[in-house]
Design a protein around this motif. Structure first.
Motif, mmCIF file in Angstrom:
data_model
loop_
_atom_site.group_PDB
_atom_site.id
_atom_site.type_symbol
_atom_site.label_atom_id
_atom_site.label_comp_id
_atom_site.label_asym_id
_atom_site.label_seq_id
_atom_site.Cartn_x
_atom_site.Cartn_y
_atom_site.Cartn_z
ATOM 1 N N TRP A 186 53.486 24.490 19.251
ATOM 2 C CA TRP A 186 53.731 26.235 19.562
ATOM 3 C C TRP A 186 53.509 25.819 21.193
ATOM 4 O O TRP A 186 52.818 25.043 21.844
ATOM 5 N N LEU A 187 54.441 26.642 21.928
ATOM 6 C CA LEU A 187 54.514 26.384 23.299
ATOM 7 C C LEU A 187 54.334 27.924 23.903
ATOM 8 O O LEU A 187 54.474 28.876 23.383
ATOM 9 N N LEU A 224 47.430 30.376 21.580
ATOM 10 C CA LEU A 224 48.163 29.155 21.028
ATOM 11 C C LEU A 224 47.135 28.677 20.114
ATOM 12 O O LEU A 224 47.500 27.845 19.137
ATOM 13 N N LYS A 225 45.946 28.530 20.691
ATOM 14 C CA LYS A 225 44.670 27.961 19.641
ATOM 15 C C LYS A 225 44.642 28.781 18.381
ATOM 16 O O LYS A 225 44.387 27.960 17.451
ATOM 17 N N ARG A 226 44.901 30.046 18.303
ATOM 18 C CA ARG A 226 44.698 30.777 17.171
ATOM 19 C C ARG A 226 45.983 30.385 16.203
ATOM 20 O O ARG A 226 45.682 30.459 14.857
ATOM 21 N N THR A 235 49.501 22.206 19.525
ATOM 22 C CA THR A 235 49.616 22.621 20.874
ATOM 23 C C THR A 235 48.775 21.763 21.716
ATOM 24 O O THR A 235 48.018 21.057 21.208
ATOM 25 N N LEU A 236 49.031 21.686 22.942
ATOM 26 C CA LEU A 236 48.508 21.121 23.811
ATOM 27 C C LEU A 236 47.766 21.928 24.878
ATOM 28 O O LEU A 236 48.228 22.950 25.491
ATOM 29 N N LEU A 237 46.377 21.673 25.086
ATOM 30 C CA LEU A 237 45.650 22.478 26.005
ATOM 31 C C LEU A 237 45.050 21.640 27.025
ATOM 32 O O LEU A 237 44.601 20.548 27.136
ATOM 33 N N PRO A 238 45.014 22.358 28.101
ATOM 34 C CA PRO A 238 44.201 21.592 29.369
ATOM 35 C C PRO A 238 42.944 21.755 29.031
ATOM 36 O O PRO A 238 42.108 22.593 28.303
#
Length: 307
Positions: A186-187, A224-226, A235-238
């Motif tokens: 997911w972007l 994105l998290k949801r 997804t990638l999270l900071p």
């Protein structure tokens, strides 16, 4: 000021309101300027009002003049070490909800006579606003490789994979970029620098199904998290976006093997920016309130910012 306002609003009434004058007064002063230089700055026959070719050059230089005037206003307070004034800040949306709450109260309590005006903007818009003098500083991902801007690094923030429990990668303790299936990602939507950093890390642009993957886009990191939590995928999270998670969500995080991919966050200004003292105070306030997870000394590979 009047021609810059009219260029911005493209409407005499709105420009006059922004300049706190009547519309006839603003119109008369602009006409007087056009008579003095012997050329039309605006084409009034069309709505909205548009600039002539000469007008575009004049307005560009007018913005530079106003920027210099703003510098003059701050020379004496800066020399006197005055802790008063306004600081206009642009911050990228993928950073704002996680960084601002960490230091804003501390800064305002410590320096009550400094007024912060903060706007969330995309990277490209912050750059343009800084160059035009409409924004003092940017809090954003770097390096930008722009010779007109000065970057003062605040911290590096690693990226962490957020993985639904039904994904194969969920069973791994540590991961590598090559482990990520682009079709499961997911972007963030186009225009966000974090999207381009992730694309670069995972080399999604080289993937055969990349065009189909573009159907899977959204806006904020929280969205994105949801998506990952309620559906499937990755997804990638900071890292700042992961610090308030409960135990269940923490179990969905997977860290990269060192050196971990990271984004570099900096204070960005013009090279001739005059409010250096206030900027240093802001930097100190941010750095003093960063969580230990961010300031911990680890190997990190900074991903480039591609605009």
């Amino acid at each position: 000021e009047y021609i810059v306002a009219l260029e911005k609003y493209r409407h005499f009434g709105k420009a006059a309101e922004a300049c706190f004058v009547t519309q006839p007064s603003l119109s008369a002063q602009i006409k007087k300027l056009e008579d003095e230089i012997g050329a039309a700055i605006f084409m009034r026959s069309k709505l909205p009002v548009t600039l002539t070719e000469t007008g575009e050059l004049i307005v560009t230089h007018a913005k530079q003049v106003l920027s210099k005037v703003e510098v003059l206003k701050h020379i004496v307070p800066e020399q006197n070490n005055s802790l008063k004034g306004n600081l206009k800040i642009g911050i990228i949306p993928t950073l704002a909800p996680y960084l601002l709450p960490l230091f804003i109260k501390d800064f305002i309590d410590t320096y009550p006579d400094i007024r912060l005006s903060i706007r969330e903007m995309r990277t490209e818009d912050i750059i343009n606003e800084i160059k035009n003098g409409n924004t003092d500083i940017g809090l954003m991902a770097t390096p930008l490789n722009d010779g007109a801007l000065k970057e003062d690094i605040l911290f590096t923030e690693p990226f962490i994979a957020y993985i639904n429990k039904n994904e194969k990668l969920y069973n791994k303790k540590f991961i590598l970029p090559k482990d990520i299936n682009p079709d499961r990602m997911w972007l963030a939507e186009e225009g966000h620098c974090i999207r381009n950093q992730v694309l670069n890390l995972c080399e999604l642009q080289k993937h055969s199904s990349y065009e189909n993957h573009l159907d899977y886009e959204t806006g904020s990191i929280e969205t994105l998290k949801r998506f990952v939590e309620k559906n499937e995928g990755i997804t990638l999270l900071p890292q700042l976006a992961t610090l308030d998670m409960n135990e269940e969500k923490l179990n969905m995080l997977r860290y990269f093997k060192e050196p971990a991919p990271a984004r570099e966050i900096s204070i960005v200004t013009r090279h001739n920016f005059i409010k250096t003292r206030i900027t240093k105070l802001l930097k100190a306030s941010i750095c003093n309130n960063l969580p230990a997870e961010i300031t911990a000394s680890t190997k990190r590979k900074v991903l480039p910012v591609i605009l």
